[in-house]
Design a protein around this motif. Structure first.
Motif, PDB file in Angstrom:
ATOM      1  N   TRP A  38       0.925  -1.468  -0.072  1.00 19.66           N
ATOM      2  CA  TRP A  38      -0.016   0.239  -0.124  1.00 19.66           C
ATOM      3  C   TRP A  38       0.822   1.020   0.071  1.00 19.66           C
ATOM      4  CZ3 TRP A  38       0.034   3.596   4.056  1.00 19.66           C
ATOM      5  CH2 TRP A  38       1.188   3.309   4.929  1.00 19.66           C
ATOM      6  N   ARG A  39       2.403   1.199   0.355  1.00 16.58           N
ATOM      7  CA  ARG A  39       2.877   2.209   0.855  1.00 16.58           C
ATOM      8  C   ARG A  39       3.676   2.969  -0.387  1.00 16.58           C
ATOM      9  NH1 ARG A  39       7.274  -0.129   5.147  1.00 16.58           N
ATOM     10  NH2 ARG A  39       7.328  -1.370   3.548  1.00 16.58           N
ATOM     11  N   LEU A  40       2.973   1.941  -1.227  1.00 16.17           N
ATOM     12  CA  LEU A  40       3.987   2.249  -3.278  1.00 16.17           C
ATOM     13  C   LEU A  40       2.719   3.006  -4.044  1.00 16.17           C
ATOM     14  CD1 LEU A  40       6.965   0.632  -3.623  1.00 16.17           C
ATOM     15  CD2 LEU A  40       6.715   2.880  -3.182  1.00 16.17           C
ATOM     16  N   LEU A  41       1.640   1.652  -3.822  1.00 20.92           N
ATOM     17  CA  LEU A  41       0.350   2.138  -4.677  1.00 20.92           C
ATOM     18  C   LEU A  41      -0.294   3.688  -4.177  1.00 20.92           C
ATOM     19  CD1 LEU A  41      -0.620  -1.537  -4.454  1.00 20.92           C
ATOM     20  CD2 LEU A  41       0.393  -0.551  -6.179  1.00 20.92           C
ATOM     21  N   CYS A  42      -0.210   3.519  -2.442  1.00 13.77           N
ATOM     22  CA  CYS A  42      -0.953   4.761  -2.665  1.00 13.77           C
ATOM     23  C   CYS A  42      -0.221   6.078  -3.537  1.00 13.77           C
ATOM     24  CB  CYS A  42      -0.901   4.879  -1.180  1.00 13.77           C
ATOM     25  SG  CYS A  42      -1.602   4.631   0.047  1.00 13.77           S
ATOM     26  N   SER A  47      -4.585   1.310  -4.441  1.00 15.68           N
ATOM     27  CA  SER A  47      -3.947   1.201  -3.362  1.00 15.68           C
ATOM     28  C   SER A  47      -5.690   0.501  -3.049  1.00 15.68           C
ATOM     29  CB  SER A  47      -3.807   1.323  -2.370  1.00 15.68           C
ATOM     30  OG  SER A  47      -3.763   1.087  -1.038  1.00 15.68           O
ATOM     31  N   GLN A  48      -6.134  -0.799  -3.518  1.00 17.65           N
ATOM     32  CA  GLN A  48      -6.914  -1.313  -3.275  1.00 17.65           C
ATOM     33  C   GLN A  48      -7.625  -2.217  -1.547  1.00 17.65           C
ATOM     34  OE1 GLN A  48      -7.204  -3.710  -6.706  1.00 17.65           O
ATOM     35  NE2 GLN A  48      -7.958  -1.994  -7.679  1.00 17.65           N
ATOM     36  N   PRO A  49      -8.423  -2.255  -0.992  1.00 20.23           N
ATOM     37  CA  PRO A  49      -8.416  -2.710   0.137  1.00 20.23           C
ATOM     38  C   PRO A  49      -8.614  -3.898  -0.121  1.00 20.23           C
ATOM     39  CG  PRO A  49      -9.219  -0.364  -0.292  1.00 20.23           C
ATOM     40  CD  PRO A  49      -8.635  -0.743  -1.866  1.00 20.23           C
ATOM     41  N   ASP A  50      -9.063  -4.369  -1.046  1.00 16.49           N
ATOM     42  CA  ASP A  50      -9.179  -5.646  -1.556  1.00 16.49           C
ATOM     43  C   ASP A  50      -8.454  -6.833  -1.574  1.00 16.49           C
ATOM     44  OD1 ASP A  50      -9.272  -4.386  -3.866  1.00 16.49           O
ATOM     45  OD2 ASP A  50     -11.587  -6.759  -4.011  1.00 16.49           O
ATOM     46  N   VAL A  94      -4.090   0.673 -13.065  1.00 14.11           N
ATOM     47  CA  VAL A  94      -2.896   1.740 -13.021  1.00 14.11           C
ATOM     48  C   VAL A  94      -2.056   1.545 -12.884  1.00 14.11           C
ATOM     49  CG1 VAL A  94      -2.737   3.825 -11.028  1.00 14.11           C
ATOM     50  CG2 VAL A  94      -5.181   3.355 -11.722  1.00 14.11           C
ATOM     51  N   LEU A  95      -1.680   0.450 -12.657  1.00 14.48           N
ATOM     52  CA  LEU A  95      -1.388  -0.391 -12.249  1.00 14.48           C
ATOM     53  C   LEU A  95      -0.667  -1.536 -12.987  1.00 14.48           C
ATOM     54  CD1 LEU A  95       2.738  -0.132 -12.021  1.00 14.48           C
ATOM     55  CD2 LEU A  95       2.222  -0.840  -9.448  1.00 14.48           C
ATOM     56  N   SER A 148       6.312  -6.867  -8.466  1.00 13.56           N
ATOM     57  CA  SER A 148       5.561  -6.611  -7.251  1.00 13.56           C
ATOM     58  C   SER A 148       5.516  -5.438  -6.632  1.00 13.56           C
ATOM     59  CB  SER A 148       6.642  -7.470  -6.203  1.00 13.56           C
ATOM     60  OG  SER A 148       7.663  -6.528  -5.979  1.00 13.56           O
ATOM     61  N   VAL A 149       4.623  -5.344  -6.276  1.00 13.36           N
ATOM     62  CA  VAL A 149       4.077  -3.980  -5.474  1.00 13.36           C
ATOM     63  C   VAL A 149       5.229  -3.459  -3.881  1.00 13.36           C
ATOM     64  CG1 VAL A 149       2.186  -3.789  -6.314  1.00 13.36           C
ATOM     65  CG2 VAL A 149       2.566  -4.515  -3.627  1.00 13.36           C
ATOM     66  N   LEU A 150       6.348  -4.640  -4.126  1.00 12.78           N
ATOM     67  CA  LEU A 150       7.242  -4.038  -3.380  1.00 12.78           C
ATOM     68  C   LEU A 150       8.672  -3.655  -3.541  1.00 12.78           C
ATOM     69  CD1 LEU A 150       6.959  -8.058  -1.561  1.00 12.78           C
ATOM     70  CD2 LEU A 150       6.045  -5.465  -0.382  1.00 12.78           C
ATOM     71  N   SER A 151       9.698  -2.825  -2.669  1.00  7.97           N
ATOM     72  CA  SER A 151      10.326  -2.609  -3.577  1.00  7.97           C
ATOM     73  C   SER A 151      11.479  -2.991  -3.624  1.00  7.97           C
ATOM     74  CB  SER A 151      10.841  -1.011  -2.340  1.00  7.97           C
ATOM     75  OG  SER A 151      11.258  -1.623  -0.979  1.00  7.97           O
ATOM     76  N   GLU A 152      12.326  -4.270  -2.983  1.00  9.47           N
ATOM     77  CA  GLU A 152      12.920  -5.254  -3.776  1.00  9.47           C
ATOM     78  C   GLU A 152      13.317  -5.130  -4.788  1.00  9.47           C
ATOM     79  OE1 GLU A 152      12.115  -6.257   0.856  1.00  9.47           O
ATOM     80  OE2 GLU A 152      10.966  -6.141  -0.954  1.00  9.47           O
TER      81      GLU A 152
END
Length: 479
Positions: A38-42, A47-50, A94-95, A148-152
């Motif tokens: 969510w930190r990046l999707l925001c 940042s979809q809640p579901d 969006v992504l 992925s939606v992570l920063s690694e």
């Protein structure tokens, strides 16, 4: 030059082809969201809640309610580029992580190409180098982060580009300037990927100071590295000032996890450990909780009285006064490094026909080997680091002629050790995931160390524009 360009194009096309097939065939793979996405999707309004968090990868994110995040990561740059590319390609998302994955594959292929062109090896040995680099980059422990939606993912991309740029800067002519561009790109992406990758800053500075193309002296030697340092440094400063610098909002949470997961783990003398930390014995009931648990310690009425004990200074004091317990924690961290594969994150999409948390094993060579050795922990990791360090120092020595490889090897190894200590002693939870930024540079350093043992290609000619060459011409007597 033409031969080198042909070689570079061959490596680029081959690497990109291998990575794209590895990414998309027989079905796309990625890395599921552990809850931090969510930190990046925001920042994209996606940042979809579901969204599924750990069991499956969601490859497409539509518009979502607005939310705020001050999280700083260069991954957001890649996400924004992928978002715009997706729109150009007609995607309604969006992504779209498929677009992001292809973008990361292109950048990784460029990084591998830069590395291979920077190596002063024969064509045959450069092909060997390409294969070894692909084994690391495409390994199942790391490759899923390209989608992925992570920063690694940004960290891996930045490190590969940085290594390629530094090696190219040790060449002469136009290659130096191409290397400078790649180095700036890699440094900005790699350094700003995560809080932990800020540890690269002093190592990149040192690596640039040791850049020394054959025959280049004086101003000609120092001007370009200093320019790279200024551009990369300015870009990093501006990036870190654009949100929460070094992601400071998570510092207390990290120390909470160190205290109640790593130190007070319920398997040792919790009362004694709490006393050593200056915490009340009744806090033992919070062992194993996280900052976001239903009933964490910070919800306890007593917590405000002891908040100052949940600090880096207090934890560091505990480590210094309990060396045996610290070694035990580091041994566990070493086991997490070698485990490599994150157990709680799936690799496939929701509709791929795979069970929840299913993982792909298309390229399991290196992570499979380290996984088998994981129970050894420090007993394997430390000897590996010592051997790689010795080979790096051996390559660095002037008479070996492999100074450039030595610099990159030692830089990667020092970053791996620093990351190991930061994640093992200052984060507490999700050790396997956090320690992937230890294993990735360790394996890359091992590859460079091995390449330093291969026969060196004949040195390049000294460029006619170097200061030293110009001085020699000036003092030659007339014929």
């Amino acid at each position: 030059m033409a031969r080198e360009i042909r070689l570079g194009l061959g490596v680029l096309i081959t690497s990109l082809g291998v990575l794209l097939v590895r990414f998309l065939v027989p079905r796309p793979i990625g890395m599921a969201d552990n809850g931090d996405g969510w930190r990046l999707l925001c920042q994209l309004g996606a940042s979809q809640p579901d969204r599924p968090s750990e069991k499956f990868v969601r490859f497409a994110y539509g518009a979502a309610p607005e939310c705020k995040s001050a999280y700083i990561s260069s991954q957001s740059w890649l996400d924004k580029i992928a978002s715009e590319l997706g729109k150009l390609l007609g995607s309604s998302s969006v992504l779209n992580l498929l677009v992001l994955g292809v973008l990361c594959c292109v950048l990784l292929a460029l990084g591998i190409t830069a590395i291979v062109l920077g190596l002063r090896l024969s064509t045959r040995n450069r092909i060997i180098a390409t294969a070894l680099l692909l084994l690391v980059v495409a390994d199942s422990a790391f490759f899923g982060y390209v989608a992925s939606v992570l920063s690694e993912g940004a960290a891996f991309v930045g490190i590969v580009l940085l290594c390629g740029g530094l090696l190219l800067m040790n060449r002469t002519g136009a290659w130096r300037y191409a290397g400078a561009v790649v180095t700036v790109l890699g440094a900005l992406i790699g350094i700003n990927a995560k809080t932990q990758t800020l540890l690269l800053i002093p190592l990149v500075v040192l690596a640039l100071l040791f850049v020394r193309p054959p025959g280049v002296r004086g101003v000609a030697r120092w001007a370009l590295p200093l320019a790279v340092l200024v551009v990369a440094g300015t870009g990093t400063a501006l990036t870190q000032s654009s949100g929460d610098p070094a992601n400071a909002e998570y510092r207390e949470a990290n120390m909470y996890h160190v205290v109640f997961d790593a130190i007070v783990d319920g398997q040792h003398d919790s009362s004694a450990d709490l006393a050593a930390l200056g915490l009340p014995p009744e806090f033992a009931k919070y062992s194993g909780t996280t900052w976001w648990s239903a009933h964490p310690a910070h919800s306890d009425p007593l917590y405000p009285q002891y908040r100052d004990k949940i600090s880096r200074r207090n934890v560091a004091h505990y480590y210094l006064t309990h060396p045996l317990r610290t070694v035990e924690i580091m041994h566990k961290a070493a086991q997490e490094v070698l485990t490599a594969r994150v157990p709680n994150l799936g690799s496939f999409g929701e509709h791929a026909g795979q069970p929840p948390l299913a993982k792909e094993y298309r390229v399991p060579v290196l992570s499979g080997l380290t996984g088998l050795l994981a129970p050894l922990g420090l007993f394997f990791l430390l000897p590996l680091w010592i051997v790689v360090l010795w080979l790096g120092i051996r390559a660095f020595r002037r008479r070996s002629g492999r100074r450039d490889l030595g610099v990159v090897t030692v830089m990667l190894l020092l970053f791996a050790v620093a990351q190991f200590l930061a994640s093992g002693l200052a984060e507490g939870i999700e050790g396997v995931k956090h320690q992937q930024l230890t294993l990735f540079p360790t394996l890359l350093a091992a590859v460079f160390a091995a390449l330093s043992l291969l026969p060196r290609k004949a040195p390049e000619e000294v460029p006619a524009t170097s200061d030293e060459a110009a001085q020699e011409v000036a003092v030659q007597p007339a014929a």
